[in-house]
Design a protein around this motif. Sequence first.
Motif, PDB file in Angstrom:
ATOM      1  N   ILE A 197      48.761  43.243  24.014  1.00 13.00           N
ATOM      2  CA  ILE A 197      49.788  42.270  24.632  1.00 13.00           C
ATOM      3  C   ILE A 197      50.823  42.362  23.485  1.00 13.00           C
ATOM      4  CG2 ILE A 197      49.721  39.645  24.760  1.00 13.00           C
ATOM      5  CD1 ILE A 197      46.816  39.990  25.386  1.00 13.00           C
ATOM      6  N   LYS A 198      50.879  42.415  22.266  1.00  9.27           N
ATOM      7  CA  LYS A 198      51.840  42.161  21.498  1.00  9.27           C
ATOM      8  C   LYS A 198      52.946  43.136  21.801  1.00  9.27           C
ATOM      9  CE  LYS A 198      53.222  42.292  16.805  1.00  9.27           C
ATOM     10  NZ  LYS A 198      52.576  42.207  15.118  1.00  9.27           N
ATOM     11  N   ILE A 199      52.664  44.353  22.259  1.00  5.58           N
ATOM     12  CA  ILE A 199      53.335  45.659  22.599  1.00  5.58           C
ATOM     13  C   ILE A 199      54.218  45.084  24.059  1.00  5.58           C
ATOM     14  CG2 ILE A 199      53.738  48.033  23.274  1.00  5.58           C
ATOM     15  CD1 ILE A 199      51.234  48.429  21.395  1.00  5.58           C
ATOM     16  N   MET A 200      53.503  44.709  24.851  1.00  6.29           N
ATOM     17  CA  MET A 200      54.260  44.481  25.990  1.00  6.29           C
ATOM     18  C   MET A 200      54.601  42.951  26.508  1.00  6.29           C
ATOM     19  SD  MET A 200      50.650  44.240  28.413  1.00  6.29           S
ATOM     20  CE  MET A 200      51.621  43.427  29.822  1.00  6.29           C
ATOM     21  N   LYS A 204      59.068  37.439  30.431  1.00 10.43           N
ATOM     22  CA  LYS A 204      58.967  37.492  31.750  1.00 10.43           C
ATOM     23  C   LYS A 204      57.685  38.096  32.442  1.00 10.43           C
ATOM     24  CE  LYS A 204      64.130  38.384  32.318  1.00 10.43           C
ATOM     25  NZ  LYS A 204      64.979  39.569  32.697  1.00 10.43           N
ATOM     26  N   ILE A 205      57.078  38.692  31.512  1.00  4.46           N
ATOM     27  CA  ILE A 205      55.670  39.274  31.756  1.00  4.46           C
ATOM     28  C   ILE A 205      54.354  38.564  31.502  1.00  4.46           C
ATOM     29  CG2 ILE A 205      54.320  41.430  31.519  1.00  4.46           C
ATOM     30  CD1 ILE A 205      56.837  42.979  31.022  1.00  4.46           C
ATOM     31  N   LEU A 206      54.362  37.781  30.569  1.00  3.40           N
ATOM     32  CA  LEU A 206      53.498  36.908  29.791  1.00  3.40           C
ATOM     33  C   LEU A 206      52.887  36.292  31.012  1.00  3.40           C
ATOM     34  CD1 LEU A 206      53.930  36.408  26.116  1.00  3.40           C
ATOM     35  CD2 LEU A 206      52.251  37.854  27.225  1.00  3.40           C
ATOM     36  N   PRO A 207      53.597  35.451  31.970  1.00  4.98           N
ATOM     37  CA  PRO A 207      53.073  34.387  32.738  1.00  4.98           C
ATOM     38  C   PRO A 207      52.209  35.152  33.788  1.00  4.98           C
ATOM     39  CG  PRO A 207      55.437  34.245  32.520  1.00  4.98           C
ATOM     40  CD  PRO A 207      55.046  35.130  31.817  1.00  4.98           C
ATOM     41  N   LEU A 209      50.261  37.645  33.067  1.00  2.00           N
ATOM     42  CA  LEU A 209      49.173  38.009  32.367  1.00  2.00           C
ATOM     43  C   LEU A 209      48.294  36.793  32.327  1.00  2.00           C
ATOM     44  CD1 LEU A 209      47.482  39.900  30.590  1.00  2.00           C
ATOM     45  CD2 LEU A 209      48.588  38.887  28.516  1.00  2.00           C
ATOM     46  N   PHE A 210      48.798  35.780  32.111  1.00  2.00           N
ATOM     47  CA  PHE A 210      48.005  34.340  31.977  1.00  2.00           C
ATOM     48  C   PHE A 210      47.496  33.874  33.527  1.00  2.00           C
ATOM     49  CE2 PHE A 210      50.593  33.652  28.018  1.00  2.00           C
ATOM     50  CZ  PHE A 210      49.531  33.732  27.395  1.00  2.00           C
ATOM     51  N   LEU A 211      48.301  34.205  34.363  1.00  2.00           N
ATOM     52  CA  LEU A 211      47.803  34.011  35.703  1.00  2.00           C
ATOM     53  C   LEU A 211      46.530  34.952  36.170  1.00  2.00           C
ATOM     54  CD1 LEU A 211      51.102  33.938  38.062  1.00  2.00           C
ATOM     55  CD2 LEU A 211      49.318  32.143  37.599  1.00  2.00           C
ATOM     56  N   GLY A 212      46.836  36.210  35.667  1.00  2.00           N
ATOM     57  CA  GLY A 212      45.456  37.131  35.690  1.00  2.00           C
ATOM     58  C   GLY A 212      44.214  36.553  35.094  1.00  2.00           C
ATOM     59  N   PHE A 213      44.327  35.995  33.887  1.00  2.00           N
ATOM     60  CA  PHE A 213      43.343  35.501  33.025  1.00  2.00           C
ATOM     61  C   PHE A 213      42.474  34.364  33.510  1.00  2.00           C
ATOM     62  CE2 PHE A 213      42.102  32.163  29.789  1.00  2.00           C
ATOM     63  CZ  PHE A 213      40.925  33.030  29.224  1.00  2.00           C
ATOM     64  N   VAL A 214      43.572  33.472  34.290  1.00  2.00           N
ATOM     65  CA  VAL A 214      43.117  32.174  35.084  1.00  2.00           C
ATOM     66  C   VAL A 214      42.397  32.709  36.171  1.00  2.00           C
ATOM     67  CG1 VAL A 214      43.822  30.192  36.340  1.00  2.00           C
ATOM     68  CG2 VAL A 214      44.987  30.754  34.182  1.00  2.00           C
ATOM     69  N   ALA A 215      42.749  33.792  36.826  1.00  5.72           N
ATOM     70  CA  ALA A 215      42.272  34.026  38.187  1.00  5.72           C
ATOM     71  C   ALA A 215      40.798  34.597  38.046  1.00  5.72           C
ATOM     72  CB  ALA A 215      43.163  35.072  38.961  1.00  5.72           C
ATOM     73  N   VAL A 216      40.632  35.385  36.664  1.00  7.62           N
ATOM     74  CA  VAL A 216      39.296  35.854  36.375  1.00  7.62           C
ATOM     75  C   VAL A 216      38.539  34.777  35.803  1.00  7.62           C
ATOM     76  CG1 VAL A 216      38.012  37.571  35.132  1.00  7.62           C
ATOM     77  CG2 VAL A 216      40.223  38.057  36.225  1.00  7.62           C
ATOM     78  N   MET A 217      38.743  34.151  34.746  1.00  3.22           N
ATOM     79  CA  MET A 217      37.908  33.107  34.213  1.00  3.22           C
ATOM     80  C   MET A 217      37.489  31.907  34.943  1.00  3.22           C
ATOM     81  SD  MET A 217      37.241  34.826  31.498  1.00  3.22           S
ATOM     82  CE  MET A 217      36.557  33.413  30.503  1.00  3.22           C
ATOM     83  N   TYR A 218      38.501  31.367  35.621  1.00  3.68           N
ATOM     84  CA  TYR A 218      38.444  29.935  36.320  1.00  3.68           C
ATOM     85  C   TYR A 218      38.176  29.975  37.822  1.00  3.68           C
ATOM     86  CZ  TYR A 218      40.028  28.309  31.648  1.00  3.68           C
ATOM     87  OH  TYR A 218      40.102  27.986  30.309  1.00  3.68           O
ATOM     88  N   LEU A 219      38.856  31.020  38.527  1.00  2.00           N
ATOM     89  CA  LEU A 219      38.665  31.163  39.973  1.00  2.00           C
ATOM     90  C   LEU A 219      37.416  32.140  40.268  1.00  2.00           C
ATOM     91  CD1 LEU A 219      42.409  31.230  40.958  1.00  2.00           C
ATOM     92  CD2 LEU A 219      40.738  29.225  40.775  1.00  2.00           C
ATOM     93  N   GLY A 220      36.971  32.875  39.178  1.00  2.22           N
ATOM     94  CA  GLY A 220      36.049  33.825  39.307  1.00  2.22           C
ATOM     95  C   GLY A 220      36.179  35.040  40.206  1.00  2.22           C
ATOM     96  N   MET A 221      37.517  35.292  40.425  1.00  2.04           N
ATOM     97  CA  MET A 221      37.981  36.669  41.064  1.00  2.04           C
ATOM     98  C   MET A 221      37.406  37.920  40.331  1.00  2.04           C
ATOM     99  SD  MET A 221      41.697  35.615  42.201  1.00  2.04           S
ATOM    100  CE  MET A 221      42.222  37.126  43.148  1.00  2.04           C
ATOM    101  N   ASP A 222      37.404  39.072  41.080  1.00  2.00           N
ATOM    102  CA  ASP A 222      37.092  40.144  40.368  1.00  2.00           C
ATOM    103  C   ASP A 222      38.067  40.915  40.182  1.00  2.00           C
ATOM    104  OD1 ASP A 222      37.509  41.149  42.989  1.00  2.00           O
ATOM    105  OD2 ASP A 222      35.530  41.574  43.570  1.00  2.00           O
TER     106      ASP A 222
END
Length: 250
Positions: A197-200, A204-207, A209-222
């Motif tokens: 994460i530090k490298i990338m 512009k990109i980090l939002p 990444l956090f959308l993907g985290f929310v989708a997996v952890m809180y929405l239960g998406m695969d």
Amino acid sequence: MLIPAILVSIVALLAAMDEQLFGASMMARPLFTGPIVGLIMGDLQTGVIIGATLESMFMGSIMVGSAVPPEVYASSILSIAIAIQTGAGTGAAVALALPLSVFLQLWRNFCYAIPGSWAGKQIERALDERNLKKANLLHLTVVPLSIGIPSALLVFIALFFGADGINSVLNMIPEVVLNGFNVAAGVLSCVGLALLIKIMSNNKILPYLFLGFVAVMYLGMDVIGVAVVGLCIAFLVVNNMQFEDEGDDF
């Protein structure tokens, strides 16, 4: 044990030469070599599990500029093979991977110094003579082989001659220490992801990444669902950029 040791050494040879021959195809990472080593050693499932664990540990270990990270390829292969051979599991692989990666990097640099320096001068001379075929031949033979052969040789010796010694060392490690390495594997996975994460990271990109985290952890998406949503977002962003460019031209 001769045939498995030879086959694992061949995998280590190809993995060590990946960056020089194939342009860092990432096929030499533990995630890909783990199942191959597991198949050779007769335990595919353990190879997959340990390979994924070591990949998450070394995820951010890449060469950037003059910063040389620990050797990932042959050290991971050797760690996976030894862990399967001794039946010690993921904790032993983690315990071996870290010191082996540092040692193998020093071993590679030591073995590469003389042939690499010689090949570099010969390549420069061939280019001065406009002999591109000779330069390519030296680049594709001497340079990768001077890295791959020492790594493969070390893997073979460790597997074929050192099984009893490795077993005795592992048996001397207390159970609580191996359990600690199992816990450390999970912590180091987080460290590897943090390095990536530090490298990338940029604003512009980090939002995304956090959308993907929310989708997996809180929405239960695969993973497939997240990938499809990410692809749709990418199409929307590209289309909006094209629309803005057309508006500016108008």
